[in-house]
Design an enzyme around this catalytic site. Structure first.
Site, PDB file in Angstrom:
ATOM      1  N   SER A 158       5.753 -45.847 -52.621  1.00 23.56           N
ATOM      2  CA  SER A 158       4.367 -46.178 -52.971  1.00 23.56           C
ATOM      3  C   SER A 158       4.360 -47.432 -53.841  1.00 23.56           C
ATOM      4  O   SER A 158       5.326 -47.687 -54.575  1.00 23.56           O
ATOM      5  CB  SER A 158       3.767 -45.018 -53.769  1.00 23.56           C
ATOM      6  OG  SER A 158       2.541 -45.399 -54.352  1.00 23.56           O
ATOM      7  N   TYR A 182       3.485 -37.897 -60.022  1.00 22.99           N
ATOM      8  CA  TYR A 182       3.542 -38.535 -58.699  1.00 22.99           C
ATOM      9  C   TYR A 182       4.208 -39.913 -58.799  1.00 22.99           C
ATOM     10  O   TYR A 182       5.139 -40.222 -58.051  1.00 22.99           O
ATOM     11  CB  TYR A 182       2.122 -38.690 -58.150  1.00 22.99           C
ATOM     12  CG  TYR A 182       2.056 -39.435 -56.835  1.00 22.99           C
ATOM     13  CD1 TYR A 182       2.208 -38.766 -55.626  1.00 22.99           C
ATOM     14  CD2 TYR A 182       1.836 -40.818 -56.793  1.00 22.99           C
ATOM     15  CE1 TYR A 182       2.151 -39.445 -54.417  1.00 22.99           C
ATOM     16  CE2 TYR A 182       1.780 -41.502 -55.592  1.00 22.99           C
ATOM     17  CZ  TYR A 182       1.936 -40.813 -54.403  1.00 22.99           C
ATOM     18  OH  TYR A 182       1.895 -41.490 -53.201  1.00 22.99           O
TER      19      TYR A 182
HETATM   20  N1  LIG Z   1      -2.489 -42.564 -48.898  1.00 20.70           N
HETATM   21  C1  LIG Z   1      -2.058 -43.370 -49.839  1.00 20.70           C
HETATM   22  O1  LIG Z   1      -2.843 -44.059 -50.514  1.00 20.70           O
HETATM   23  C2  LIG Z   1      -0.587 -43.478 -50.109  1.00 20.70           C
HETATM   24  C3  LIG Z   1      -0.141 -44.534 -50.910  1.00 20.70           C
HETATM   25  C4  LIG Z   1       1.213 -44.637 -51.191  1.00 20.70           C
HETATM   26  C5  LIG Z   1       2.101 -43.714 -50.673  1.00 20.70           C
HETATM   27  N2  LIG Z   1       1.641 -42.698 -49.894  1.00 20.70           N
HETATM   28  C6  LIG Z   1       2.620 -41.724 -49.394  1.00 20.70           C
HETATM   29  O2  LIG Z   1       2.509 -41.588 -47.999  1.00 20.70           O
HETATM   30  C7  LIG Z   1       2.994 -40.295 -47.619  1.00 20.70           C
HETATM   31  C8  LIG Z   1       2.001 -39.655 -46.678  1.00 20.70           C
HETATM   32  O3  LIG Z   1       0.789 -39.395 -47.389  1.00 20.70           O
HETATM   33  P1  LIG Z   1      -0.660 -39.506 -46.725  1.00 20.70           P
HETATM   34  O4  LIG Z   1      -1.411 -40.478 -47.516  1.00 20.70           O
HETATM   35  O5  LIG Z   1      -0.549 -39.674 -45.264  1.00 20.70           O
HETATM   36  O6  LIG Z   1      -1.230 -38.039 -47.089  1.00 20.70           O
HETATM   37  P2  LIG Z   1      -1.905 -36.899 -46.206  1.00 20.70           P
HETATM   38  O7  LIG Z   1      -2.979 -37.456 -45.329  1.00 20.70           O
HETATM   39  O8  LIG Z   1      -2.276 -35.838 -47.191  1.00 20.70           O
HETATM   40  O9  LIG Z   1      -0.720 -36.370 -45.272  1.00 20.70           O
HETATM   41  C9  LIG Z   1       0.369 -35.716 -45.840  1.00 20.70           C
HETATM   42  C10 LIG Z   1       1.193 -35.075 -44.740  1.00 20.70           C
HETATM   43  O10 LIG Z   1       2.330 -34.445 -45.349  1.00 20.70           O
HETATM   44  C11 LIG Z   1       2.341 -33.054 -45.018  1.00 20.70           C
HETATM   45  N3  LIG Z   1       2.933 -32.326 -46.134  1.00 20.70           N
HETATM   46  C12 LIG Z   1       2.523 -32.273 -47.419  1.00 20.70           C
HETATM   47  N4  LIG Z   1       3.310 -31.450 -48.136  1.00 20.70           N
HETATM   48  C13 LIG Z   1       4.255 -30.988 -47.274  1.00 20.70           C
HETATM   49  C14 LIG Z   1       5.350 -30.096 -47.420  1.00 20.70           C
HETATM   50  N5  LIG Z   1       5.599 -29.471 -48.574  1.00 20.70           N
HETATM   51  N6  LIG Z   1       6.117 -29.846 -46.340  1.00 20.70           N
HETATM   52  C15 LIG Z   1       5.860 -30.446 -45.149  1.00 20.70           C
HETATM   53  N7  LIG Z   1       4.824 -31.282 -44.949  1.00 20.70           N
HETATM   54  C16 LIG Z   1       4.029 -31.552 -46.003  1.00 20.70           C
HETATM   55  C17 LIG Z   1       0.873 -32.732 -44.726  1.00 20.70           C
HETATM   56  O11 LIG Z   1       0.701 -31.589 -43.903  1.00 20.70           O
HETATM   57  P3  LIG Z   1       0.523 -30.110 -44.554  1.00 20.70           P
HETATM   58  O12 LIG Z   1      -0.399 -30.279 -45.735  1.00 20.70           O
HETATM   59  O13 LIG Z   1      -0.040 -29.280 -43.471  1.00 20.70           O
HETATM   60  O14 LIG Z   1       1.892 -29.698 -44.953  1.00 20.70           O
HETATM   61  C18 LIG Z   1       0.450 -33.992 -43.991  1.00 20.70           C
HETATM   62  O15 LIG Z   1       0.896 -33.954 -42.655  1.00 20.70           O
HETATM   63  C19 LIG Z   1       3.212 -39.519 -48.918  1.00 20.70           C
HETATM   64  O16 LIG Z   1       4.568 -39.539 -49.271  1.00 20.70           O
HETATM   65  C20 LIG Z   1       2.395 -40.316 -49.922  1.00 20.70           C
HETATM   66  O17 LIG Z   1       2.885 -40.157 -51.226  1.00 20.70           O
HETATM   67  C21 LIG Z   1       0.327 -42.569 -49.592  1.00 20.70           C
END
Ligand SMILES: NC(=O)c1ccc[n+]([C@@H]2O[C@H](COP(=O)([O-])OP(=O)(O)OC[C@H]3O[C@@H](n4cnc5c(N)ncnc54)[C@H](OP(=O)(O)O)[C@@H]3O)[C@@H](O)[C@H]2O)c1
Length: 253
Positions: free
Chosen positions: A139, A152
């Protein structure tokens, strides 16, 4: 590394960034396995992309991580790309941190323990493949923390550091180490509606693939790319020099 013809495991591939990356891997002719906790999200992803292979798994739990890798090694012995993407984000007011420890610990377990464990446990298999990659999703908050999400931000800084060590140790092997550093992206991170200010997930994922296919090892986008450009290059050379010094003192390491 060629980005077609691989077998890719994307943790947290049922939504948001993971699903957008999974769709792009599929479009380039890769076999893609995704995992997540909620069966209904896995089913929705499968309905949208029928070629996806879905596995229910909570990467917070060490036994489930081991079970996931056992499945990959058994059902897809050719698998060669691990995308550590699953993550959660919690707001923590440190002056009113009255939740039981398990509440805070799960963010560390999912965002940090899981990718480190999965990587270390998958490496013996990945190192045997002619070409392979570990792709860690960190991130922009790894570089400058969001004070309202202190745990986080620390997990992401930790994962970035681990990724840098991994890259140095694996240089010269068949395993490439790639870090994706997203800015705020419009997904369900932290809960639906909390990241609507972020960039559209499809624009972000298209930008990531452009850089992935150009051979980048550190992939930023938007604000996160700007933050990466501010990191002094001397820091990277310092890690390289320490590693070179350690290896000369410990040739059998
Ligand atoms: N969106 C942003 O602004 C942003 C910025 C920087 C970094 N990121 C990183 O990008 C990555 C993806 O996040 P996102 O933004 O796409 O969030 P998201 O829309 O909430 O998607 C998260 C995904 O991870 C799964 N997940 C969460 N906890 C899990 C667990 N314990 N075991 C297996 N699967 C799990 C969720 O499915 P279930 O809930 O069904 O398990 C979902 O498929 C993360 O590492 C996040 O920190 C995001």
């Amino acid at each position: 590394m060629k980005w077609n013809g691989n077998t890719v495991l994307v943790t947290g591939g049922s939504n948001g960034i993971g699903l957008a990356l999974a769709a792009r891997f599929l479009a380039r002719g890769n076999r893609v396995v995704i995992c997540g906790r909620r069966q209904e999200k896995l089913d929705e992803a499968k309905a949208a992309y029928p070629e996806l292979i879905t596995v229910r798994c909570d990467v917070m739990l060490p036994d489930e991580r081991a079970r996931l890798l056992a499945y990959m090694n058994e059902a897809h012995p050719e698998w060669n790309v691990l995308v550590n993407n699953a993550g959660i984000q919690q707001h923590v007011n440190v002056r009113r941190a009255s939740e039981p420890w398990e509440h805070y610990e799960r963010e560390i377990a999912i965002n940090f323990d899981a990718p480190v464990h999965l990587t270390l446990a998958a490496l013996p298999h990945l190192l045997e493949q002619p070409s392979a990659a570990v792709i860690n999703v960190t991130s922009g908050l790894a570089l400058a923390p969001a004070a309202w999400a202190p745990v986080y931000s620390a997990t992401k800084a930790g994962l970035r550091s681990f990724t840098q060590s991994l890259r140095l140790q694996l240089r010269g092997t068949s395993v490439e180490v790639i870090e994706i550093v997203p800015p705020a992206v419009n997904t369900d991170l932290g809960g639906p509606g909390l990241h609507t200010f972020g960039v559209p997930v499809d624009d972000f994922a298209d930008g990531v693939f452009e850089k992935l296919e150009a051979g980048a090892e550190e992939i930023g986008y938007g604000d996160a790319e700007r933050r990466l450009s501010l990191v002094p290059r001397e820091l990277q050379s310092a890690a390289e020099q320490m590693w070179a010094g350690f290896r000369s003192r410990n040739p059998n390491f």
